[in-house]
Design a protein around this motif. Sequence first.
Motif, PDB file in Angstrom:
ATOM      1  N   ASP A 339       0.830  -1.216   0.000  1.00 62.64           N
ATOM      2  CA  ASP A 339       0.000   0.000   0.000  1.00 62.64           C
ATOM      3  C   ASP A 339       0.858   1.257   0.000  1.00 62.64           C
ATOM      4  OD1 ASP A 339       0.810  -0.866   2.562  1.00 62.64           O
ATOM      5  OD2 ASP A 339      -0.621   0.481   3.527  1.00 62.64           O
ATOM      6  N   GLU A 340       0.306   2.288  -0.622  1.00 59.49           N
ATOM      7  CA  GLU A 340       0.796   3.669  -0.514  1.00 59.49           C
ATOM      8  C   GLU A 340       2.274   3.821  -0.847  1.00 59.49           C
ATOM      9  OE1 GLU A 340      -2.365   5.125   2.924  1.00 59.49           O
ATOM     10  OE2 GLU A 340      -0.509   4.194   3.597  1.00 59.49           O
ATOM     11  N   TRP A 391      -2.719  -5.298  -0.340  1.00 60.52           N
ATOM     12  CA  TRP A 391      -3.790  -4.289  -0.436  1.00 60.52           C
ATOM     13  C   TRP A 391      -4.163  -4.056  -1.903  1.00 60.52           C
ATOM     14  CZ3 TRP A 391      -5.938  -3.699   4.099  1.00 60.52           C
ATOM     15  CH2 TRP A 391      -5.163  -3.826   5.264  1.00 60.52           C
ATOM     16  N   TRP A 409      -9.673  -1.751   0.182  1.00 65.77           N
ATOM     17  CA  TRP A 409      -9.804  -0.875   1.350  1.00 65.77           C
ATOM     18  C   TRP A 409     -10.184   0.552   0.973  1.00 65.77           C
ATOM     19  CZ3 TRP A 409      -6.209   3.198   2.468  1.00 65.77           C
ATOM     20  CH2 TRP A 409      -5.105   3.269   1.602  1.00 65.77           C
ATOM     21  N   TYR A 436     -13.218   0.568   8.891  1.00 66.74           N
ATOM     22  CA  TYR A 436     -11.999   0.966   9.616  1.00 66.74           C
ATOM     23  C   TYR A 436     -12.432   1.430  11.016  1.00 66.74           C
ATOM     24  CZ  TYR A 436      -8.369   0.762   5.980  1.00 66.74           C
ATOM     25  OH  TYR A 436      -7.443   0.337   5.052  1.00 66.74           O
ATOM     26  N   TRP A 487      -6.334   0.563  12.619  1.00 65.47           N
ATOM     27  CA  TRP A 487      -5.042   1.276  12.552  1.00 65.47           C
ATOM     28  C   TRP A 487      -4.912   2.048  13.850  1.00 65.47           C
ATOM     29  CZ3 TRP A 487      -2.134  -0.422   8.759  1.00 65.47           C
ATOM     30  CH2 TRP A 487      -2.764  -0.996   7.649  1.00 65.47           C
TER      31      TRP A 487
HETATM   32  C1  ACM Z   1      -4.146   1.147   4.352  1.00 67.67           C
HETATM   33  O1  ACM Z   1      -5.076   1.629   5.042  1.00 67.67           O
HETATM   34  N1  ACM Z   1      -3.031   1.838   4.149  1.00 67.67           N
HETATM   35  C2  ACM Z   1      -4.264  -0.172   3.761  1.00 67.67           C
END
Ligand code: ACM
Length: 557
Positions: A339-340, A391, A409, A436, A487
């Motif tokens: 991810d990211e 992801w 997500w 989330y 998270w």
């Molecule tokens: C994510 O929330 N960076 C998968």
Amino acid sequence: MNQKNTLNADINQKQFLSAFFFQQTTTQKKIGMKTFKLLLLFNLLCQLVLAQGTPPIIPVPNSFEGGSLIFVLNKNTPIQYLEENLKDEAHFLQKELLRKNKLPLSLTKTSRVQPSILLSTSSMENNAYELTIGTDKIQITANDEKGVFHGIISLLQIIDQSEMNGNGISIPSWKIKDSPKYDWRGFMLDESRYFFGVDKVKSILDWMAYYKLNKFHWHLTDSPAWRIEIQKYPKLTLVGGIGNHGNPYAPSQFYTQEEIKEIVRYAHERKIEVIPEIDMPGHATAANRAYPEFSGGGSEKYPEFTFHPGKDDSYQYLTDILREVNALFPSQMIHLGGDEVSFGNQKWASDPLVNELRQRENLSSLKEVEDYFMKRMADSLFSLNNKILAWDEMAETGLPTEKSILLWWRHDKPGQLSKLLDNNIQTVICPRIPLYFDFVQEETHRYGRKWGGNFNPIKKVYEFDISGLHIPEGKKDLILGFQANLWTETVTNAERLDFLVFPRIAAMAEAVWSNKDNKNYVDFSLRLKNHFRLYRNEGLYFYDPFNPEAHPEPTVK
Ligand code: ACM
């Protein structure tokens, strides 16, 4: 939905009837026959209304029927199992009844004619179970151990809501036939940003099992810290384990391999698979502090964010790490993040080794470099006979469909879900909205996320299903299930963890297990309220949606 009797309804009916018939003769005399008949009709209607009810189980079973009998459970009731392969499940039930209900029951591998709890298998669909509670027998039957375990959990929930008196626990009769809507019923915990430790993780696993969730996705590495011991690279935890989201100097905290094994064993006993996440090629800052030679640099905002995709040694290093991870987790699935990456891969554009790689492999963009990296690491996983999880950024990487599971997500990118399905990739659904759990659950809550003013109240979690998503009819089987993700940027302590997870985890469990026809938020709320006593018993600091003042939002401290 079937019509059922609850114990309370039964008791109420009995009280109502005895009161009614006690007065019958005098009443009949006083009011005359016509009014008496009307009253009788009214009484029958009352009985019908009272007779409706749902078993006190979350997630609500998919088929159920109540009765008016009672099974009295006491320390003389044996647990019997018919097949050797059910011994562990029988033992789990025995331990839980002792731990929670102070009932020390015996265990035998026979079926004798006496009041008993009997576990057995018979052919039915995988994961399905039948639970029948009569006056002289409680029977749980399923195709396999997982199904029997689901039946045990339903029984334990009914027992938790049953009345105890001098003779034992009075358990009302039910006939339940149940199976999950989805196979993947997950929860993700991020322990890189804050570390919670063995006991808290075990408690989460207990509650996951109680709500029939079965996949624990453990986010163990990220930018703030690396939390899993790797013997070949001890600095990953000695150096990389230092720090958390709020304090880069917090003393190192991590799980030793022995602790990991203990948690995996504990989860296995509760039919939960543990899937570790080793995030790459981005979110690698903590690892790069420990072994800077494998860093691929970052950006101004995210320094040293990536592993180096242009060095063969990086692939060897990460493969060695994955070999140890694989040996600890029998799920045969490792999540590689993905991810990211674009947050911090700017350095790749000017790195000579990355440029060499790009020329050699004909990679025209940094995204193609990222895809090359992931495919190469996926090959390492495949050589270990593992599936790759990642992801949704990896939707078009070209990962082999039979060995890959991706998690959608980005709720603001429905096109990404379409790409996953177009590419026939098995998909777990975990959109930020509403799954989330670091998002706030009330407008007034101050600590936690919102997205364009949107957030995740329990009702929204409860009502989530795929009907609001664009999923073509022929692609529905690609949806493995749902997962809630926590998270932990704002989860500085266990109180905040509890507050964000409980009771939304119960709502999510019903969303992923129960058929739409059986779901009803009002009915769920009634069952849920009765779980708050259990939360209190376990010392959880939960959010009470029915009385928010009871537990104010814990601050980030
Ligand atoms: C994510 O929330 N960076 C998968």
